[in-house]
Design an enzyme around this catalytic site. Structure first.
Site, PDB file in Angstrom:
ATOM      1  N   HIS A 256      -0.016  -2.054   2.886  1.00  0.00           N
ATOM      2  CA  HIS A 256       1.305  -2.349   3.450  1.00  0.00           C
ATOM      3  C   HIS A 256       1.525  -3.824   3.748  1.00  0.00           C
ATOM      4  CE1 HIS A 256      -0.054   1.743   4.679  1.00  0.00           C
ATOM      5  NE2 HIS A 256       1.039   2.047   4.027  1.00  0.00           N
TER       6      HIS A 256
ATOM      7  N   CYS B 283      -0.283  -4.301  -1.576  1.00  0.00           N
ATOM      8  CA  CYS B 283       0.354  -3.998  -2.856  1.00  0.00           C
ATOM      9  C   CYS B 283       1.059  -5.250  -3.384  1.00  0.00           C
ATOM     10  CB  CYS B 283       1.365  -2.873  -2.680  1.00  0.00           C
ATOM     11  SG  CYS B 283       2.338  -2.558  -4.166  1.00  0.00           S
TER      12      CYS B 283
ATOM     13  N   GLU C 281       4.678  -2.251   7.032  1.00  0.00           N
ATOM     14  CA  GLU C 281       5.184  -3.166   6.006  1.00  0.00           C
ATOM     15  C   GLU C 281       6.264  -4.083   6.565  1.00  0.00           C
ATOM     16  OE1 GLU C 281       7.832  -3.095   2.001  1.00  0.00           O
ATOM     17  OE2 GLU C 281       6.497  -1.365   2.274  1.00  0.00           O
TER      18      GLU C 281
ATOM     19  N   SER D 193       6.353   6.804   4.719  1.00  0.00           N
ATOM     20  CA  SER D 193       7.796   6.609   4.610  1.00  0.00           C
ATOM     21  C   SER D 193       8.344   7.193   3.311  1.00  0.00           C
ATOM     22  CB  SER D 193       8.128   5.117   4.697  1.00  0.00           C
ATOM     23  OG  SER D 193       9.503   4.887   4.495  1.00  0.00           O
TER      24      SER D 193
ATOM     25  N   SER E  11       1.278   8.062  -1.986  1.00  0.00           N
ATOM     26  CA  SER E  11      -0.076   7.875  -1.458  1.00  0.00           C
ATOM     27  C   SER E  11      -0.888   9.164  -1.487  1.00  0.00           C
ATOM     28  CB  SER E  11       0.001   7.330  -0.027  1.00  0.00           C
ATOM     29  OG  SER E  11       0.922   8.065   0.755  1.00  0.00           O
TER      30      SER E  11
END
Length: 333
Positions: A96, A118, A148, A245, A289
């Protein structure tokens, strides 16, 4: 695995295969692991292979209970902050992303950092830094408290305002309406985000778009697949954790696209048999995920309830792969 029938392109359909019950599962494709999650999980696995346990990980490497529990059993130690990591030890930063202050505190403790952020999140960080350098007001669309969002906002805290949902638009203030840009968390609902952007643009007509779409390709692809199958489903089951999320968004997208009901489950055991009353078509997908083993478990459980025919709904083919962080790449011979 039950037999599958490929439904092909979006909106395509095949006649329901003859079964005694007429029950079927529509299985979304793409689903599950995205390139960023795959990279992050493999980063922790490779770090454990290379250095042995313990390897410390700041926050959950990805938002999935099964993945975190599995890595913990292998020797990963999950911590909330870098000050919980022994000085000089190895620490992996989650997919994140983190704020610059976290890198700074890790450096002060002389930690060996392996950054599994990422690359698509890193792109948003770089956009925030660039627009802050040019003295823009940055309107960051995202969910308050999400890791994030905290990381992205931390790149330019004096320039970033969080816009958490359509109702937050009215409270936004800017210094110069000619220098305003929006960015977004990568895992949001595409439709809701564009609704918020339109509302912001009504207030600030010169609002600039990011150089490229911030919502990640995998988030968009999974939502598109759910939209394609939801109208045919009385029930959609999304495999994913509640703090994910993009998994939560898939439930919302399924309901909005016509599914009579939709539920989020971590495991097959979470399925309530009452959900299946009067249902003939169940849609199944999983968040970005989620490992495929969990989806297989759900399909096997549904087969036990008579949903033995699985028809695949394919809306995209994903081929993107991200290179591992250099600290754990295999040595070249």
């Amino acid at each position: 695995m039950p037999p599958t029938v490929n439904m092909g392109i979006p909106g395509a359909s095949t006649p329901l295969v003859d079964t005694p019950t007429g029950k079927r599962v529509l299985l979304a494709e793409p689903r599950g692991y995205c390139a960023g999650v795959d990279r992050a999980v493999e980063t922790v696995e490779r770090a454990l292979e290379k250095h042995g346990a313990p390897v410390y990980v700041r926050h959950e490497i990805v938002h999935n209970r099964h993945v975190v529990d599995t890595l913990a059993k292998a020797g990963a130690v999950f911590v909330d902050e870098t000050d919980e990591v022994p000085e000089g030890a190895i620490v992996v930063f989650s997919a994140h992303g983190v704020a610059p202050s976290v890198h700074q505190s890790a450096a002060e403790r002389e930690l060996q950092v392996i950054d599994a952020t990422c690359p698509l999140v890193t792109k948003v960080h770089n956009e925030a830094k660039r627009y802050a350098r040019d003295d823009y007001d940055i309107l960051l669309i995202g969910h308050e408290g999400h890791e994030e969002v905290i990381g992205t906002a931390g790149e330019a805290p004096e320039h970033v305002q969080l816009v958490d949902g359509p109702d937050a638009v009215a409270a936004v203030t800017v210094r110069d309406e000619n220098k305003v840009v929006w960015l977004s968390q990568t895992t949001l609902s595409v439709d809701e985000t564009m609704d918020i952007v339109e509302r912001l643009r009504q207030r600030f007509p010169k609002l600039q778009d990011p150089p490229s779409d911030d919502i990640c390709y995998a988030t968009q692809n999974r939502q598109t697949a759910v939209k394609a199958m939801a109208p045919e489903c009385q029930l959609v089951i999304v495999v994913g954790s509640r703090n994910s999320s993009n998994s939560v968004r898939l439930v919302e997208v399924a309901r909005g696209a016509g599914a009579a009901s939709a539920h989020l489950v971590d495991y097959a055991d979470d399925i309530d048999p009452a959900w299946l009353d009067q249902v003939t078509t169940v849609g199944v997908t999983s968040g970005a995920s989620v490992p495929e083993v969990l989806v297989r478990g759900v399909l096997e459980r549904l087969a036990d309830y008579g949903f033995g025919v699985v028809q695949q709904v394919t809306t995209a083919n994903e081929t993107l792969v991200f290179a591992l962080p250099r600290e754990i790449r295999p040595a070249r011979h």
